[in-house]
Design a protein around this motif. Structure first.
Motif, mmCIF file in Angstrom:
data_model
loop_
_atom_site.group_PDB
_atom_site.id
_atom_site.type_symbol
_atom_site.label_atom_id
_atom_site.label_comp_id
_atom_site.label_asym_id
_atom_site.label_seq_id
_atom_site.Cartn_x
_atom_site.Cartn_y
_atom_site.Cartn_z
ATOM 1 N N LEU A 27 0.813 -1.203 0.000
ATOM 2 C CA LEU A 27 0.000 0.000 0.000
ATOM 3 C C LEU A 27 0.855 1.265 0.000
ATOM 4 N N ASP A 28 2.035 1.212 0.584
ATOM 5 C CA ASP A 28 2.910 2.392 0.574
ATOM 6 C C ASP A 28 3.369 2.717 -0.847
ATOM 7 N N ASP A 29 3.711 1.680 -1.629
ATOM 8 C CA ASP A 29 4.070 1.909 -3.031
ATOM 9 C C ASP A 29 2.887 2.489 -3.806
ATOM 10 N N VAL A 30 1.708 1.944 -3.559
ATOM 11 C CA VAL A 30 0.516 2.451 -4.229
ATOM 12 C C VAL A 30 0.285 3.912 -3.877
ATOM 13 N N ARG A 31 0.413 4.241 -2.612
ATOM 14 C CA ARG A 31 0.203 5.633 -2.185
ATOM 15 C C ARG A 31 1.201 6.568 -2.856
ATOM 16 N N ALA A 32 2.446 6.140 -2.968
ATOM 17 C CA ALA A 32 3.450 6.980 -3.626
ATOM 18 C C ALA A 32 3.107 7.181 -5.104
ATOM 19 N N ASP A 33 2.643 6.113 -5.759
ATOM 20 C CA ASP A 33 2.209 6.239 -7.151
ATOM 21 C C ASP A 33 1.049 7.219 -7.265
ATOM 22 N N LEU A 34 0.068 7.080 -6.372
ATOM 23 C CA LEU A 34 -1.111 7.935 -6.444
ATOM 24 C C LEU A 34 -0.759 9.391 -6.146
ATOM 25 N N ASP A 35 0.203 9.616 -5.271
ATOM 26 C CA ASP A 35 0.675 10.985 -5.029
ATOM 27 C C ASP A 35 1.217 11.599 -6.322
ATOM 28 N N LEU A 69 -8.105 -4.298 -3.284
ATOM 29 C CA LEU A 69 -8.699 -3.373 -4.245
ATOM 30 C C LEU A 69 -9.398 -2.227 -3.523
ATOM 31 N N VAL A 70 -10.111 -2.548 -2.469
ATOM 32 C CA VAL A 70 -10.786 -1.507 -1.687
ATOM 33 C C VAL A 70 -9.761 -0.574 -1.040
ATOM 34 N N GLN A 71 -8.670 -1.140 -0.543
ATOM 35 C CA GLN A 71 -7.607 -0.299 0.032
ATOM 36 C C GLN A 71 -7.054 0.672 -1.011
ATOM 37 N N LEU A 72 -6.861 0.184 -2.236
ATOM 38 C CA LEU A 72 -6.371 1.059 -3.304
ATOM 39 C C LEU A 72 -7.373 2.184 -3.559
ATOM 40 N N ALA A 73 -8.655 1.835 -3.618
ATOM 41 C CA ALA A 73 -9.681 2.854 -3.866
ATOM 42 C C ALA A 73 -9.720 3.883 -2.749
ATOM 43 N N ASP A 74 -9.579 3.428 -1.511
ATOM 44 C CA ASP A 74 -9.587 4.365 -0.386
ATOM 45 C C ASP A 74 -8.354 5.264 -0.401
ATOM 46 N N ALA A 75 -7.202 4.706 -0.783
ATOM 47 C CA ALA A 75 -6.002 5.532 -0.892
ATOM 48 C C ALA A 75 -6.173 6.579 -1.990
ATOM 49 N N ALA A 76 -6.843 6.200 -3.076
ATOM 50 C CA ALA A 76 -7.118 7.163 -4.137
ATOM 51 C C ALA A 76 -8.025 8.274 -3.628
ATOM 52 N N ALA A 77 -9.047 7.908 -2.858
ATOM 53 C CA ALA A 77 -9.973 8.913 -2.328
ATOM 54 C C ALA A 77 -9.243 9.936 -1.462
ATOM 55 N N GLU A 78 -8.274 9.475 -0.696
ATOM 56 C CA GLU A 78 -7.508 10.389 0.155
ATOM 57 C C GLU A 78 -6.758 11.433 -0.662
ATOM 58 N N ARG A 79 -6.537 11.150 -1.939
ATOM 59 C CA ARG A 79 -5.793 12.059 -2.817
ATOM 60 C C ARG A 79 -6.697 12.725 -3.852
ATOM 61 N N GLY A 80 -8.004 12.663 -3.603
ATOM 62 C CA GLY A 80 -8.951 13.324 -4.481
ATOM 63 C C GLY A 80 -9.157 12.640 -5.813
ATOM 64 N N LEU A 81 -8.882 11.336 -5.881
ATOM 65 C CA LEU A 81 -8.989 10.589 -7.133
ATOM 66 C C LEU A 81 -10.169 9.631 -7.079
ATOM 67 N N ASP A 82 -11.032 9.717 -8.071
ATOM 68 C CA ASP A 82 -12.088 8.730 -8.230
ATOM 69 C C ASP A 82 -11.529 7.502 -8.950
ATOM 70 N N VAL A 83 -12.288 6.388 -8.896
ATOM 71 C CA VAL A 83 -11.771 5.105 -9.378
ATOM 72 C C VAL A 83 -12.807 4.397 -10.246
ATOM 73 N N ASN A 84 -12.383 4.016 -11.439
ATOM 74 C CA ASN A 84 -13.121 3.070 -12.267
ATOM 75 C C ASN A 84 -12.351 1.755 -12.247
ATOM 76 N N VAL A 85 -13.063 0.636 -12.140
ATOM 77 C CA VAL A 85 -12.428 -0.683 -12.039
ATOM 78 C C VAL A 85 -12.771 -1.517 -13.263
ATOM 79 N N ASP A 86 -11.745 -2.005 -13.955
ATOM 80 C CA ASP A 86 -11.919 -2.982 -15.032
ATOM 81 C C ASP A 86 -11.909 -4.379 -14.428
ATOM 82 N N GLY A 87 -12.951 -5.148 -14.666
ATOM 83 C CA GLY A 87 -13.063 -6.424 -13.982
ATOM 84 C C GLY A 87 -12.295 -7.575 -14.596
ATOM 85 N N LEU A 88 -12.503 -7.833 -15.885
ATOM 86 C CA LEU A 88 -11.970 -9.047 -16.499
ATOM 87 C C LEU A 88 -10.680 -8.741 -17.246
ATOM 88 N N GLN A 89 -9.574 -9.031 -16.602
ATOM 89 C CA GLN A 89 -8.235 -8.944 -17.230
ATOM 90 C C GLN A 89 -7.701 -10.348 -17.385
#
Length: 417
Positions: A27-35, A69-89
């Motif tokens: 999650l720390d790497d994700v947060r740095a990316d989202l920043d 996935l929810v943790q990623l979405a919540d980290a995005a919310a903390e940075r003012g980012l909305d999230v669209n999720v692609d399901g089938l990869q």
């Protein structure tokens, strides 16, 4: 900013481990990316769970993966980012990611086998439900360009008919809605849906099913090769797809989401990436009813990862070390400028009539592809300074439809000098 102003976002490619980061989620790497993404002024991301990792067995959807996935979405919310999720990869950057329960000894058609489709529906419903109460959750995209599994040029396709594609899309869109009622759910195909004769996923499906129409614009499809990197046709390719999509829409102002667009080297040289980015986005926003522009992609793919096509390593707005690249600087400038002024494109009063043989099944879509009569006529009009729209030939005399779109003149490809 106007409530109808386009959204600006990016497809999130994790800087550490690419999409394999789900195996070692940090999650720390994700947060740095989202920043680093939020630092560009963007307002949303599109994220990609890897289907085999989230649903390794048809009746097992891993709770820990969904929680990440929810943790990623919540980290995005903390940075003012909305999230669209692609399901089938699905398919990403030349690699296929399909669970073992659909392959080899368990090979079943991805689109028509009832057990497989029921498993897909449960998976999409589960992801949507996990995020349904998050205010920054935009909604689900069924999958990333999964239409590539339905026919050529895929080396081992699961062949279907347009009617079967339609039934599959409707069932999975319903599953997304059941999981997260009222959110923006959609599907997204690569440009075979618009350009390839007899492809089972059709323009009519793209423009009429789901909450918005998604288009993916890549000039390595023959556009840049045929016209050159700085040509009008190349810099207007995204705008062309947006206008082409409007031709099939049942509602005259159905929104179109430019969900993927990038500057692929070497067709777009690195020193031209920023100029191409600015021209592409400016031209796209000269179209009405654009829901948003989502660049591909956020971060470069690390050179430590093998076997990607060469162009995939350098598509990011940021480096693998999270440094902003010239294209990223261009996006930041565009976002700041566009949010400071109204989004009010003038009507496109001249429309080019498109005839693909049958509006529903599209047996002759190659006229819309680079080199096709419709594509090249549209390109000539654009180069001459005309701002063309596209209208189905079957609607070319429908005065109510034309008036609703602001069209006052319809021309045919053979009439364009």
């Amino acid at each position: 900013m106007s409530p109808t102003a386009p959204r600006f976002g990016v497809n999130y490619t994790p800087s550490q481990g690419w999409f394999h980061h789900w195996l070692d989620f940090d999650l720390d790497d994700v947060r740095a990316d989202l920043d680093s993404i939020a630092g560009l002024g963007l307002d949303h991301i599109r994220v990609f769970p890897l289907w085999p990792l989230f649903q390794p067995n048809r009746t097992l959807i891993r709770p820990r993966a969904v929680d990440q996935l929810v943790q990623l979405a919540d980290a995005a919310a903390e940075r003012g980012l909305d999230v669209n999720v692609d399901g089938l990869q699905g398919h990403l950057s030349s690699f296929d990611f399909l669970p073992a329960w659909t392959q080899t000894w368990h090979r079943r058609n991805l689109f028509t086998d009832n057990d497989v489709v029921a498993g897909q529906a449960t998976y999409l419903r589960t992801l949507a439900a996990a995020l349904a109460d998050r205010p920054n959750f935009i909604g689900m995209t069924i999958g990333n360009e999964i239409n590539q599994f339905s026919g050529p040029p895929h080396p081992d396709p699961d062949r279907i008919t347009p009617a079967q594609a339609d039934a599959w899309l409707r069932r999975l869109l319903d599953a997304c809605e059941e999981g997260a009622p009222g959110k923006l759910h959609l599907h997204a195909e690569y440009d075979a849906a618009w350009y390839l004769d007899d492809h089972p996923f059709t323009p009519a499906q793209a423009a009429r099913l789901g909450g918005v129409t998604a288009v993916h614009s890549w000039v390595f499809n023959g556009t840049a090769q045929r016209h050159g990197p700085t040509a009008s046709a190349t810099e207007h390719h995204a705008a062309y797809l947006i206008e082409l999509a409007k031709a099939w829409a049942a509602e005259p102002h159905r929104p179109v989401w430019l969900q993927e667009v990038g500057a692929p080297a070497p067709l777009i040289a690195p020193e031209r990436a920023a100029a191409f980015t600015e021209a592409t986005v400016d031209n796209a926003l000269d179209c009405a009813d654009v829901w948003g522009v989502t660049w591909w992609c956020s971060h470069d793919v690390s050179r430590s990862l093998a076997d990607f096509p060469e162009l995939e390593y350098s598509l990011g707005l940021l480096t693998n070390d999270r440094e902003v690249k010239p294209a990223g600087e261009a996006i930041a400038r565009i976002v700041a400028d566009r949010r400071a002024r109204p989004y009010a494109p003038a009507p496109r009063t001249t429309a080019l009539a498109v005839d693909i043989g049958d509006d529903e099944t599209g047996p002759a879509r190659s006229t819309c592809a680079p080199g096709g009569a419709f594509f090249e006529a549209f390109a000539r009009l654009t180069e001459a300074g005309v701002r063309p729209a596209a209208v189905l030939a079957s609607r070319a005399a429908d005065q109510d439809h034309l008036a609703a779109r602001g069209i006052t003149e319809v021309v045919r490809p053979h009439q364009v000098p």
